[in-house]
Scaffold this motif. Structure first.
Motif, mmCIF file in Angstrom:
data_model
loop_
_atom_site.group_PDB
_atom_site.id
_atom_site.type_symbol
_atom_site.label_atom_id
_atom_site.label_comp_id
_atom_site.label_asym_id
_atom_site.label_seq_id
_atom_site.Cartn_x
_atom_site.Cartn_y
_atom_site.Cartn_z
ATOM 1 N N MET A 91 -0.266 -6.482 -3.988
ATOM 2 C CA MET A 91 -0.121 -6.876 -2.579
ATOM 3 C C MET A 91 1.297 -6.589 -2.082
ATOM 4 O O MET A 91 1.485 -6.129 -0.951
ATOM 5 N N ASP A 92 2.303 -6.863 -2.924
ATOM 6 C CA ASP A 92 3.691 -6.565 -2.554
ATOM 7 C C ASP A 92 3.834 -5.102 -2.157
ATOM 8 O O ASP A 92 4.338 -4.769 -1.078
ATOM 9 N N LEU A 93 3.395 -4.245 -3.061
ATOM 10 C CA LEU A 93 3.592 -2.817 -2.842
ATOM 11 C C LEU A 93 2.774 -2.331 -1.650
ATOM 12 O O LEU A 93 3.265 -1.590 -0.794
ATOM 13 N N THR A 94 1.511 -2.762 -1.587
ATOM 14 C CA THR A 94 0.639 -2.200 -0.558
ATOM 15 C C THR A 94 1.037 -2.670 0.828
ATOM 16 O O THR A 94 1.028 -1.879 1.773
ATOM 17 N N ALA A 137 7.852 -2.069 -4.864
ATOM 18 C CA ALA A 137 7.777 -2.633 -3.516
ATOM 19 C C ALA A 137 9.176 -2.805 -2.933
ATOM 20 O O ALA A 137 9.430 -2.476 -1.766
ATOM 21 N N ALA A 138 10.101 -3.297 -3.755
ATOM 22 C CA ALA A 138 11.469 -3.507 -3.278
ATOM 23 C C ALA A 138 12.126 -2.177 -2.929
ATOM 24 O O ALA A 138 12.965 -2.093 -2.027
ATOM 25 N N TRP A 139 11.715 -1.139 -3.634
ATOM 26 C CA TRP A 139 12.257 0.193 -3.361
ATOM 27 C C TRP A 139 11.697 0.735 -2.049
ATOM 28 O O TRP A 139 12.403 1.309 -1.228
ATOM 29 N N VAL A 140 10.398 0.516 -1.830
ATOM 30 C CA VAL A 140 9.755 0.983 -0.608
ATOM 31 C C VAL A 140 10.299 0.235 0.603
ATOM 32 O O VAL A 140 10.545 0.808 1.662
ATOM 33 N N LEU A 141 10.497 -1.048 0.457
ATOM 34 C CA LEU A 141 10.884 -1.883 1.604
ATOM 35 C C LEU A 141 11.946 -2.883 1.152
ATOM 36 O O LEU A 141 11.631 -4.023 0.814
ATOM 37 N N PRO A 142 13.213 -2.453 1.149
ATOM 38 C CA PRO A 142 14.262 -3.325 0.598
ATOM 39 C C PRO A 142 14.388 -4.644 1.353
ATOM 40 O O PRO A 142 14.669 -5.665 0.758
ATOM 41 N N GLN A 143 14.243 -4.612 2.685
ATOM 42 C CA GLN A 143 14.305 -5.853 3.444
ATOM 43 C C GLN A 143 12.971 -6.090 4.143
ATOM 44 O O GLN A 143 12.325 -5.129 4.544
ATOM 45 N N PRO A 144 12.579 -7.352 4.307
ATOM 46 C CA PRO A 144 11.347 -7.609 5.063
ATOM 47 C C PRO A 144 11.451 -6.956 6.420
ATOM 48 O O PRO A 144 12.526 -6.964 7.042
ATOM 49 N N GLY A 145 10.405 -6.390 6.894
ATOM 50 C CA GLY A 145 10.444 -5.739 8.189
ATOM 51 C C GLY A 145 9.399 -4.664 8.269
ATOM 52 O O GLY A 145 8.255 -4.877 7.883
ATOM 53 N N GLY A 146 9.779 -3.516 8.772
ATOM 54 C CA GLY A 146 8.812 -2.463 8.986
ATOM 55 C C GLY A 146 7.973 -2.813 10.197
ATOM 56 O O GLY A 146 8.286 -3.736 10.953
ATOM 57 N N ASN A 147 6.910 -2.099 10.354
ATOM 58 C CA ASN A 147 6.134 -2.322 11.555
ATOM 59 C C ASN A 147 4.659 -2.008 11.304
ATOM 60 O O ASN A 147 4.313 -1.043 10.630
ATOM 61 N N ILE A 148 3.815 -2.857 11.830
ATOM 62 C CA ILE A 148 2.378 -2.604 11.766
ATOM 63 C C ILE A 148 1.900 -2.442 13.201
ATOM 64 O O ILE A 148 2.215 -3.285 14.060
#
Ligand SMILES: Nc1ncnc2c1ncn2[C@@H]1O[C@H](COP(=O)(O)OP(=O)(O)O)[C@@H](O)[C@H]1O
Ligand SMILES: [Mg+2]
Lengths: 497, 336
Positions: free
Chosen positions: B84-87, B146-157
């Motif tokens: 779930m973290d990674l996805t 997962a931490a590598w893909v998204l180091p800080q919470p955020g991004g966008n859906i």
């Protein structure tokens, strides 16, 4: 038809099969007989693709075959009922029966109702009406589970049927049912391999039989009488089964029981001396079991005295018995319930209660432990590896019994209460146990011995107390100790009431 | 001669006692939810309250269903939280608001979950490693990824994606729960479903019956991986973004749901439908505690108490049912 040539299979250091061969003729019922641990089940598992042999060949209809998996065995026309049941305990009877042939409807969906109906039809076509297809095996009796297993195998219409101890949990009527099925199967052209511990069944059913001993076939015959079979299976004659009765010379009384009472016991008194084997006889259920359990502290006595090595002791729980000066230990008929830790090794089971003795400042000296264990395994002739690393659950019943005795010896028990220790044990191991009992007496232990087999009591004991309704009603000693006399004493006294 | 066959229901009620219990527990928690909601806000839960509760439950429903399938085969999957973290991180960093992108990334994410499950399954079956060892390792690896893909919470859906997977203004979430239920009911009636149970009952026996045990156990891990990936998508949609540690708390919650759902940890017994109920119970419980004014600081304390209580209750009820049934069985059994 089916032929196994020079099959070998080892489990670690235990050699279960050491070059076993046998051949099944078309249309015959072929019996495999031999003591527990002779390798019958291992051979059947090899033929059925459950185990891979270390060496050896299998031929089917003259052609060499390799059976790498049960599925392949099935395709070759072999149907096996294993000694250990292979039912899926929490799936329905119907699913169990038809797992490889589920009725499917549209889109490959399994049709539940049809599944149940077809299972019912299958069961009744084999004359089985007492098992409901919607029930789960977990809630069936052992006998019904066995029957289900047999029907499941028959339904696949194999050309060769392998039955490993299929009658062990069946009642007489159910055995008749099975034999009828086997005979029907044979008339329809099938061949059958059958193993059983009950000699009568083997005699009744088989056309030919092969005797196994220590992982090898020792003879194949069409007819064999029982005493000859015993010789072949054990390498001994029937009369040589019992060792000479040791002569108790010591006057040193190790255990004295005075007027012990409980719900069942009605004032039992006796004493056992060092080096003596005292038999407890009588019909089954006259308080013998209660007596043993009470002396061991597993049942509360309501009155009376127990004197161990000249001192009165209160024995309220097994711990008291073991610590009561000389140490009283019980070896019961059911090893599983009474303190063997089945998944652990022989060594751990032997030393668990006394492991502190091999320790210096809490560190266990493994070498010391191993030395003791090795000596004990040799002395008791436990059929296992010398290091004792084999799990106890993989030993045969008689060998488990020896491990339990060994544990008490290590714990220093001098009074041994042996309750029906040969129940369900094969002939060869029985012989070992008899010898062991005699040796223990000669080594200075006092032994109280009960057996459901009066012959054993008569052949092993110097003195026999016959019990009835919780009391000792007769004492037989010396030349009086004969099977007939024991039976007569048990029966006549009962008949008088 | 034929035996009197007892009705299908008498067997079902006994064999499925844990499932029935899961339904009852769900009913009780729903009632408690309504009660405390009303006490606190002086009116019954609104449609919005229901809809958002349901969409809150979705990640757990999916991940627990996957876990349930693995547990049925007498195994366990500790990597579900990591998946779930990674996805959810992948979705939050890559998805754009075009339909092809949303579709493509949904599929990629599900494939990643499936592939992780495949790796787990192969290591367990072919590599002969303990499931606990394998999945704890993959969990850790996935967390790192997962931490590598998204180091800080955020991004966008994309908002339209959230509107589909986590819509708080419509009961669309029920449809997804329905999808899980129907999926399971169908699976249960295919060979694979029956084989899952067989392997969980007794892998050795199943093997002797000609079932390919390795394949079945691997399939269970693959299904669990895909379900966990779906859970990651629902999680991302629900929070309109990603968090590389967002899935971690779902691991223990998935086991809680499996337990409450009546699936035996010894394998071979239970139903994913029960697990779905269990997931509902676990989710609702948080709301109940909230409306009951329990300090969120103590939330996990009460959850733990509830879990133990529920399991004990389940054991008592099941053993009572069995004892009764055994008695009546003894009376009705015909002797030979
Ligand atoms: N899985 C196993 N692991 C270790 N030892 C085994 C195993 N199966 C059988 N044995 C050993 O192999 C020997 C033969 O056993 P088995 O074939 O079951 O004998 P039988 O069926 O004639 O009683 C025994 O000594 C038994 O302890
Ligand atoms: Mg055997």
């Amino acid at each position: 038809m089916l032929e196994a040539v020079d099959i070998a299979k080892s489990f670690g250091e235990v050699q279960a099969l050491a070059g076993a061969s046998f051949s099944l003729a078309p249309g015959e019922v072929h019996g495999l007989v031999g003591e527990n641990g002779a390798g019958k089940s291992t051979l059947i598992k090899v033929l059925s693709g459950v185990l891979r042999p270390d060496r050896g060949q299998v031929f089917l209809n003259g052609r060499r075959v390799v059976v790498p998996s049960p599925a392949v065995a099935r395709r070759l026309g072999l149907g096996t009922v294993f000694q250990e049941l292979t039912l899926l305990r929490w799936m329905t009877v119907a699913e169990n029966l038809l797992l490889d042939d589920l009725p499917r409807g549209r889109g490959g969906l399994v049709q539940r109702r049809k599944l149940a109906d077809r299972a019912a039809a299958v069961l009744s076509s084999y004359g089985v009406e007492s098992i409901d297809p919607l029930e789960v095996p977990d809630r069936l009796s052992l006998a019904d589970q066995q029957i289900l297993e047999i029907v499941r195998t028959l339904r696949r219409q194999p050309s060769i049927l392998l039955l490993d101890e299929p009658t062990a949990s069946l009642s007489a009527g159910q055995v008749d049912w099975l034999f009828a099925q086997v005979r029907r199967f044979r008339t329809e052209g099938g061949s059958v391999v059958f193993t059983s511990h009950r000699w009568k069944e083997v005699e009744e059913l088989v056309d030919r039989l092969t005797v196994f001993r220590n992982g090898r076939d020792v003879a194949t015959r069409e007819r064999l009488d029982e005493s000859e079979a015993v010789v072949l299976m054990t390498g001994r004659r029937l009369g040589e089964m019992y060792p000479p009765v040791p002569t108790a010379t010591s006057e040193d009384v190790l255990l004295e029981v005075r007027e012990v009472r409980s719900n069942v016991l009605d004032g039992v008194s006796f004493s056992v001396r060092r080096g003596e084997i005292l038999g407890i006889g009588g019909l089954a259920g006259q308080g013998q079991r209660e007596l043993f359990l009470t002396l061991f502290g597993a049942r509360r006595a309501k009155g009376g005295e127990i004197v161990v090595g000249g001192q009165r002791r209160r024995i309220r729980r097994p711990k008291d018995a073991i610590r009561s000066g000389l140490g009283i230990a019980l070896v019961p008929e059911d090893r599983k319930q009474e303190g063997l830790l089945l998944p652990l090794s022989v060594r751990d089971n032997l030393t668990l209660p006394v492991v502190g003795r091999f320790a210096i400042a809490g560190l266990i000296r493994r070498a010391e432990e191993r030395r003791h264990v090795g000596e004990l395994i040799a002395r008791l002739q436990v059929k296992t590896t010398r290091s004792g690393s084999q799990a106890v659950e993989t030993l045969s019943g008689g060998n488990q019994q020896k491990v339990l005795i060994g544990r008490w010896l290590l714990a220093g028990a001098q009074v041994l209460l042996l309750y029906d220790i040969t129940r369900g044990v094969d002939l060869g191991t029985k012989h070992d146990l008899y010898k062991l009992v005699a040796e223990l007496a000669e080594a200075g232990h006092a032994i109280v011995f009960y057996s459901s087999d009066t012959d054993e009591t008569a052949h092993l004991c110097q003195r026999v107390l016959v019990m009835r309704e919780g009391r000792v009603v007769r004492e037989l000693a010396g030349a009086q100790v004969e099977p007939e006399a024991i039976v007569a004493a048990s029966v006549m006294e009962t008949a008088e009431v | 001669m034929s035996v009197v066959r007892r009705s299908r229901w008498s067997y079902l009620s006994l064999q499925q006692a844990p499932l029935l219990l899961a339904f009852v527990m769900l009913g009780i928690t729903v009632a408690a939810y309504v009660l405390f909601f009303d006490l606190r806000l002086h009116h019954l839960p609104t449609a919005f309250a229901w809809d958002s509760t349901i969409s809150n439950a979705l990640p757990l429903v999916f991940v627990a269903a996957g876990q349930g399938i693995v547990v049925l085969t007498r195994s366990l999957d500790l990597s579900v939280g990591g998946i779930m973290d990674l996805t959810n991180s992948l979705a939050a960093t890559h998805m754009h608001s075009s339909v092809p992108s949303m579709l493509l990334w949904s599929l990629i994410v599900l494939a990643v979950g499936g592939a992780t499950g495949l790796v787990n399954g192969l290591l367990v079956t072919v590599g002969r490693l303990q499931p606990i060892v394998v999945t704890i390792a993959t969990m850790s690896i996935l967390q790192g990824l997962a931490a590598w893909v998204l180091p800080q919470p955020g991004g966008n859906i994309p908002a339209s994606y959230t509107n589909i997977l986590a819509n708080s203004n419509s009961p669309l979430g029920l449809v997804f729960i329905g999808v899980v239920a129907v999926f399971w009911l169908l699976l249960r009636r295919f060979r694979l479903g029956i084989a899952l149970y067989a392997v969980g009952n007794d892998a050795e026996a199943a093997n002797a019956l000609g079932i390919n045990v390795r394949r079945i156990r691997t399939s269970a891990f693959v299904l669990s991986g895909i379900m966990s990936a779906a859970a990651g998508l629902f999680l991302a949609a629900g929070s309109s973004g990603g968090d590389a540690t967002g899935g971690d708390s779902y691991l223990l919650a998935s086991f809680a749901a499996v337990v409450l759902g009546g699936v035996s940890f010894f394998g071979g017994r239970g139903s994913v439908i029960g697990v779905v109920c269990g997931a509902g119970v676990v989710t609702l419980l948080v709301s109940v505690l909230f409306y009951a004014n329990v300090n969120s600081f103590y939330e996990s304390f009460y959850q733990g108490i509830f879990l133990i209580g529920a399991v004990l209750l389940g054991m008592v009820v099941t053993s009572l049912a069995q004892r009764r049934a055994r008695g009546s069985l003894r009376r009705s059994r015909r002797r030979w």
